[in-house]
Design an enzyme around this catalytic site. Structure first.
Site, PDB file in Angstrom:
ATOM      1  N   ASP A   4       0.823  -1.207   0.000  1.00  0.00           N
ATOM      2  CA  ASP A   4       0.000   0.000   0.000  1.00  0.00           C
ATOM      3  C   ASP A   4       0.853   1.252   0.000  1.00  0.00           C
ATOM      4  OD1 ASP A   4       0.774  -0.747   2.666  1.00  0.00           O
ATOM      5  OD2 ASP A   4      -0.587   0.781   3.443  1.00  0.00           O
ATOM      6  N   GLU A  30       0.059  -1.381   5.552  1.00  0.00           N
ATOM      7  CA  GLU A  30       1.083  -1.041   6.542  1.00  0.00           C
ATOM      8  C   GLU A  30       0.892   0.377   7.055  1.00  0.00           C
ATOM      9  OE1 GLU A  30       5.002   0.720   7.806  1.00  0.00           O
ATOM     10  OE2 GLU A  30       3.710   1.274   6.121  1.00  0.00           O
TER      11      GLU A  30
END
Length: 486
Positions: A77, A144
């Site tokens: 991400d 994350e």
């Protein structure tokens, strides 16, 4: 330099493809599908766990079958932030990049090199047929940036290797061996709206152009925080003039970013409106001088605006007083001499959102010492509870403690000295890395973290230093070549 000349080409080609794929935190479905299809199309063992983490395994090259297994790990991400006036749909549009001297950056948005460049190195390695290595596992975790939920959801046994190299660091030449733990604290003020006093004049103040940055890795740079600055001004004006009323306060977007812009709407007695404008100009000048080293592009605007219902006075004052009082920035420095004066504990007031009946505040606390993380969170909680807010804490994530006598650290360090003729810096980082969570599930896993140089991550000024990508790529290949036998 053109994009076709970027070196190593195998890495930058993968990064360019990754930046065509939307991957906002918590909305990584397109990236998960891409990685799964990519691994399977290359004939490699590929699986996706219940959380959405992807693992692609590649057998050892000939003659390396007896080496210890290495896990390469990055997160899929990216933080999606943009300039106020830039138009993009992060769920559908690609990131547009360009070269600025020795740096790769993006048009009006975050670049996504945090941690797209780590993902690109993993894919380049998986696609290679000329790199010596033992058994490798390439792991791509999701989400994350907004809570490490991918790593949190990973079950023991998903990874099998002996060593783990995290590719989510931002300073080439530095090897990270520990990280901070973290937790978010949210505060909510509930209120009723009412009409402003008769004769009130409505004003809208806006601040933008701050540098911002990562609330962990950049907290020691003492950059300006838009929330704290706007709160300071409102605290000053509420104490200077009777009848100043707050209608709106909005600033910041992400829990892990120092807020770069913000706005408020206030109602003031008509006879002091010119005084307030003058105060704003004086305050702006003073703050620009205060942050003349770190934030050189501040933009301050104040203008009249339409009338609207205001927040009840008692709540608004408690809220502004809490903003003035709450800790923000560095709280403690590490005492361990091996960590070389690194920030130990900090807090960042990250975002404020005002609705019709609530003010919601989000802050992020970090520490390499978990007891002091608890203390920092309690300090933030106490400030807002005393002001009448409802306070909650997230579960957070643990710190990653330095491993004594790390075999992997020795290999990585010796490889760096051999390749570049100088010693790397071995240190901890104040940001959170997924290694902290891995250390809980895999207590025997030997880990390090390194990566190419990035600057201004989590902001639209994010940039990747192109020459360091080749250095990290060469370093990674040499480390894999020198992994010992089981």
């Amino acid at each position: 330099m053109s994009k076709s000349e970027l070196k190593p080409a195998v890495v930058f080609e993968q990064f360019a493809k990754i930046n065509q794929i939307p991957r906002p935190s918590k909305r990584e479905e397109k990236m998960i599908a891409y990685l799964k299809e990519w691994g399977e199309s290359h004939g490699l063992e590929t699986s996706v766990d219940e959380t959405g983490n992807v693992i692609i395994r590649k057998p050892a090259t000939k003659g390396m079958e007896n080496r210890k297994g290495v896990i390469l790990q990055s997160h899929m991400d990216m933080v999606c932030d943009k300039l106020v006036d830039y138009q993009i749909d992060f769920d559908n549009d690609p990131i547009k990049t360009y070269i600025d001297g020795e740096w790769l950056t993006a048009e009006g948005t975050t670049l996504g090199a945090d941690d797209g460049i780590g993902c690109a190195m993993e894919l380049a390695l998986l696609a290679s047929d000329d790199i010596e290595h033992g058994p490798i596992e390439c792991v791509f975790t999701r989400d994350e940036e907004t809570g490490l939920t991918g790593a949190m959801g990973m079950k023991a046994g998903f990874m099998r290797g002996d060593y783990l190299i995290n590719l989510d660091s931002e300073d080439e030449g530095e090897i990270f061996v520990s990280c901070a733990g973290g937790r978010n604290t949210s505060a909510k003020f509930t209120f009723s709206r009412e009409q402003a006093p008769a004769g009130s004049f409505f004003m809208r103040g806006q601040l933008k152009g701050l540098v911002g940055g990562h609330s962990g890795d950049d907290i020691n740079k003492q950059r300006a925080n838009a929330i704290k600055l706007l709160g300071r001004f409102l605290f000053q004006e509420m104490n200077r003039y009777q009848g100043v009323r707050l209608a709106q306060f909005n600033s910041g977007k992400l829990h892990n970013a120092i807020p770069r812009d913000g706005m408020f709407v206030i109602a003031v007695p008509h006879d002091v409106k010119e005084n307030v404008k003058a105060d704003w100009n004086v305050f702006a000048s003073q703050v620009e001088e205060e942050f003349h080293v770190t934030d050189t592009q501040m933009v301050w605007t104040m203008e009249s605006t339409d009338a609207e219902p205001v927040i009840e006075d008692a709540v608004a004052r408690r809220f502004i007083y809490a903003l003035q009082a709450v800790d923000n920035g560095i709280y403690a420095i590490c005492q361990d001499p091996e960590l070389n004066g690194m920030v130990e504990t900090s807090s960042n007031i990250a975002s404020i959102v005002t609705s019709e009946t609530e003010i919601n505040i989000l802050s992020s606390q970090r520490s390499n010492v978990m007891s002091n993380l608890d203390n920092m969170c309690a300090t933030i909680e106490a400030c807002f509870v005393l002001a009448g807010a409802e306070v909650k804490h997230s579960d957070g994530y643990p710190a990653w403690k330095m491993r004594a006598h790390s075999e992997l650290q020795k290999i990585v360090k010796e490889s760096y000295i051999k390749l570049f003729g100088k010693e790397p810096i071995v240190r901890g980082i104040h940001a959170g890395l997924e290694c902290g969570l891995f250390s809980e599930r895999y207590p025997n896993l030997d880990m390090v973290s390194f990566g190419p140089t990035l600057r201004f991550v989590h902001t639209p000024e994010e940039r990747l230093h192109i020459p360091t990508v080749q250095m990290v790529w060469d370093h990674l290949k040499d480390v894999l070549k020198n992994i010992p036998a089981k």
